[in-house]
Design a protein around this motif. Structure first.
Motif, short mmCIF file in Angstrom:
data_model
loop_
_atom_site.label_atom_id
_atom_site.label_comp_id
_atom_site.label_asym_id
_atom_site.label_seq_id
_atom_site.Cartn_x
_atom_site.Cartn_y
_atom_site.Cartn_z
N UNK B 394 60.00 45.11 58.98
CA UNK B 394 60.24 43.69 58.71
C UNK B 394 61.42 43.17 59.52
N UNK B 395 61.35 41.91 59.89
CA UNK B 395 62.45 41.24 60.59
C UNK B 395 63.44 40.73 59.55
N UNK B 396 64.70 41.03 59.74
CA UNK B 396 65.75 40.51 58.86
C UNK B 396 66.16 39.13 59.34
N UNK B 397 66.17 38.15 58.46
CA UNK B 397 66.57 36.80 58.84
C UNK B 397 68.01 36.58 58.42
N UNK B 398 68.76 35.82 59.21
CA UNK B 398 70.21 35.71 58.96
C UNK B 398 70.54 35.11 57.60
N UNK B 399 69.63 34.40 56.97
CA UNK B 399 69.92 33.81 55.66
C UNK B 399 69.45 34.71 54.52
N UNK B 400 69.14 35.97 54.84
CA UNK B 400 68.90 36.94 53.76
C UNK B 400 67.44 37.29 53.52
N UNK B 401 66.53 36.46 53.96
CA UNK B 401 65.12 36.80 53.78
C UNK B 401 64.68 37.81 54.84
N UNK B 402 63.47 38.33 54.64
CA UNK B 402 62.85 39.13 55.70
C UNK B 402 61.37 38.80 55.79
N UNK B 403 60.79 39.11 56.93
CA UNK B 403 59.39 38.81 57.17
C UNK B 403 58.69 39.95 57.90
N UNK B 404 57.53 40.34 57.36
CA UNK B 404 56.61 41.20 58.12
C UNK B 404 55.54 40.33 58.76
N UNK B 405 54.98 39.43 57.93
CA UNK B 405 54.06 38.41 58.44
C UNK B 405 54.49 37.08 57.83
N UNK B 406 53.80 36.00 58.16
CA UNK B 406 54.25 34.67 57.74
C UNK B 406 53.94 34.42 56.26
N UNK B 407 54.90 33.80 55.57
CA UNK B 407 54.69 33.39 54.18
C UNK B 407 54.47 31.88 54.14
N UNK B 408 53.93 31.42 53.02
CA UNK B 408 53.72 29.98 52.86
C UNK B 408 55.05 29.25 53.02
N UNK B 409 55.00 28.12 53.71
CA UNK B 409 56.22 27.35 53.95
C UNK B 409 56.91 27.71 55.25
N UNK B 410 56.54 28.82 55.85
CA UNK B 410 57.15 29.20 57.12
C UNK B 410 56.72 28.25 58.23
N UNK B 411 57.66 27.97 59.08
CA UNK B 411 57.39 27.12 60.25
C UNK B 411 57.69 27.91 61.52
N UNK B 412 56.78 27.88 62.46
CA UNK B 412 57.03 28.49 63.77
C UNK B 412 57.17 27.36 64.79
#
Lengths: 439, 439
Positions: B394-412
């Motif tokens: 998973x990618x660690x995001x600077x605001x504390x979340x992480x992502x393996x794939x996109x979650x609802x609400x994610x914007x690319x």
């Protein structure tokens, strides 16, 4: 499901257009397919027409001469353009109303006969073009027999993939290169797998050019992006059927198709027949969904009682071949194969439900190909790849030639006919094309 | 090849539209991309515009206010509609003439400034739609690094197939579901490979939703069916470039893609940026074709001296992520990856020559996607599939979340910029979209 029979299906109904009443004409008053035409020896002023016997009823003239009422009038108004897209975009009930009005107007004893007689022109000499502007073209793969036979050649140890009986396999095809029956096309040039691994591919005209016997399904009313079409209502989004030849260069296909599927092997030309037979016209030929007891039940979004009961179609299919030599010597076309749409593993309603389950939007005039409609028996192969076992067993032609794959000058003619005891023959017409030499 | 520099590329050229001269604006007078817009707070009366700084020049008003001469006037006349298709269908020299006329009209000191000032409206608040009616959409696969990384996950023992370095692999995608930057879309629903062989597939919202960092190439003048586009003239058939996000449901893809390629895994939505940067505007950023010495020489129809010398493009690419949480808390978008179009294995000219080698016809406004433009290094992955190694890291995001794939609400957000010492920044703008929950 729009399988209900109504007054337009009365078997004894006859038209004042006498040729429509001939037993084997194929375009009786029970058919009334839509197309886009202009009469021979006139300028290319394309307009919507309806085939009736050996004539075409010019719908633009009908609108001027005999305006109908209500939904039939609205449907008539949607036929003003040079494609069927606007008509296809109306609710199925509108097309049904127009069909009913045309049936009444063309029936023996109609008071409109004197008026509409002037809206007829000869069908056999007319120029016909693609009936719709095709936004997107999707090709499916719904014959288990074709998938198994072809899979055996491309993947001998793994012919039928594990997804086949769950997923109506499909892929997007090329819309720009869809041509109308009668139009020739040039043998494609391209790359072929190198003789030994690591060597440069061969390059030149396709050596394994093939046809594919398919039906084309025209989308009527579409769906918005993000919306699904439910299997229960799917057929109301289906305008009608025609014949489709998905010409294929097997040598290119074998080299390019992994991992993203066929591309240049298919997109050089696909030929469509010009008359779209509405779903309603096919109502007398609906049959039960074809599954063996040991086949898995489709997932719920692909299942409905109506689909099981009458989701399939009994449409007899033929592939005929002529060659430069046979035409020169006046031989009759040779029947290469005969199959039936009833052998398909998935129904049109299932294809629509599957295509949109992820929210993909279909638009009026979009085209779905069924994939090659091979049957289970010898003689029912929908392509030369199957018929000649990958080119290994050439077909002997009655005039002395033989074919493994198509040669320049070869013409393939597809035919589709619906036959039922006590009902007039309903034809989808013909879909033909001649292969020209590569340039 | 249309790589020649001319007066529109003078680095010191400045516009009387002051915002265009800001060093990092990205829409300097050297860019002049085309789009279709209407101003905020006005009716949806779509018209062609050209971006200049923080403004849009309304081309319809230009035609009324300051008619140009010759080919520029013809090109201006082709901009009357609500798409760029008519302009795209003209010879490249016409667009070049229009670009030269617009450059002169927008340059500091132009006598047309007082007239054209009234044809400007704000760019950042404008409504933008798809720049063209896309007849057919083809997606390629031109990053060797992406093909290898993805191939490793789908086929661990056989990541890069033997055709890759010979065939510019491509397939047909869905035109109807291409949406413009800023439009949200719904997470797709579909089938996923069953946990054990023979069991029923899982069914539901995609669990492995991904983006793909791509560029889109708009076809200008097309070719007739049966005609090839030669690699030497291929670029004159290419109108311009924009950003493309080929959203992908990896779980659906893995289950459905054999044997005919991706279908429902891709056709639920693809997002396109609204400004088309012409090939001419990109002339200063042309670079040599990227091949290693041990790579095979392309076949002759894919080879030309000009393509080797300057067939590729130096375009910096970025992928940025925001989430519902990051937007709520005012975090800056997080850069997931940075890549460059220069890493591509095939050039646009090669894609056009390949696409048409079999006689397939391209039409003005057709779209070619490059495929995911991953680079060779870590941090240059153009999809989460690569970045998270199939979801395992998973990618660690600077605001504390992480992502393996996109979650609802994610914007690319995709970005593309061209930078060169001593030349103004030329931007392709942004391509963004938010994933909404499945319905």
């Amino acid at each position: 499901m729009t399988t209900a029979l109504n007054a337009t299906h009365a078997p004894q109904l006859r038209s004042w257009v006498e040729s429509a009443n001939a037993p084997e004409n194929g375009f009786p008053i029970q058919n009334l397919p839509f197309g886009v035409f202009h009469p021979e020896n006139e300028a290319a002023d394309w307009r919507v027409g309806v085939a009736i016997g050996d004539s075409i009823l010019d719908i633009r003239k009908v609108a001027a001469l005999a305006p109908f009422q209500g939904q039939a009038a609205e449907a008539l108004a949607a036929c003003k353009g040079q494609t069927l897209n606007a008509l296809m975009g109306l609710p199925a009930t509108h097309t049904s109303a127009l069909r009913a009005a045309l049936s009444a107007a063309l029936a023996q004893g109609s008071a409109l006969q004197p008026v509409l007689a002037s809206a007829l022109s000869p069908r056999l000499s007319a120029h016909l073009k693609l009936p719709a502007q095709i936004g997107d073209y999707t090709d499916f793969y719904i014959s288990l027999h074709h998938a198994t036979a072809v899979g055996r050649q491309f993947r001998p140890d793994n012919p039928l993939l594990p997804n086949y009986k769950w997923v109506p396999i499909g892929y997007h095809g090329r819309a720009s290169s869809i041509i109308v029956s009668g139009q020739s096309f040039t043998r494609p040039i391209g790359q072929t797998r190198p003789a030994q691994e690591g060597a440069a591919p061969a390059f030149g005209p396709a050596q394994r050019l093939d046809y594919e016997l398919e039906l084309g399904l025209f989308i009527g009313q579409g769906n918005d992006l993000g919306q699904r079409i439910d299997i229960e209502t799917a057929e109301s989004h289906l305008f009608g059927l025609c014949l489709l030849n998905d010409w294929s260069a097997r040598d290119f296909q074998a080299w390019e198709y992994q991992p993203l599927g066929p591309f240049l092997a298919k997109n050089f030309a696909s030929t469509l027949s010009p008359w779209v037979v509405t779903l309603e016209a096919l109502a007398p030929f609906r049959i039960a969904f074809n599954r063996d007891a040991q086949d898995p039940q489709p997932l719920p979004y692909l299942s409905s009682e109506a689909n099981t009961r009458a989701g399939a179609f009994d449409i007899d299919l033929q592939v005929l071949l002529t060659t430069a030599q046979s035409r020169q010597t006046g031989q009759a076309p040779h029947q290469l194969a005969r199959s039936n749409f009833r052998h398909a593993y998935w129904t049109p309603a299932q294809l629509l439900a599957h295509h949109t389950v992820n929210g993909c939007n279909l638009r009026p005039g979009d085209l779905l190909g069924t994939g090659t409609l091979s049957g289970p028996e010898a003689g029912e192969e929908g392509s030369l790849l199957e018929l000649t076992q990958g080119g290994k067993q050439a077909v002997q032609l009655p005039w002395g030639e033989q074919r493994s794959f198509l040669l320049d000058g070869d013409e393939i003619i597809l035919k589709a006919e619906c036959r039922k005891e006590g009902y007039p023959l309903v034809s989808l017409g013909e879909c033909s094309g001649i292969v020209l030499a590569a340039t």
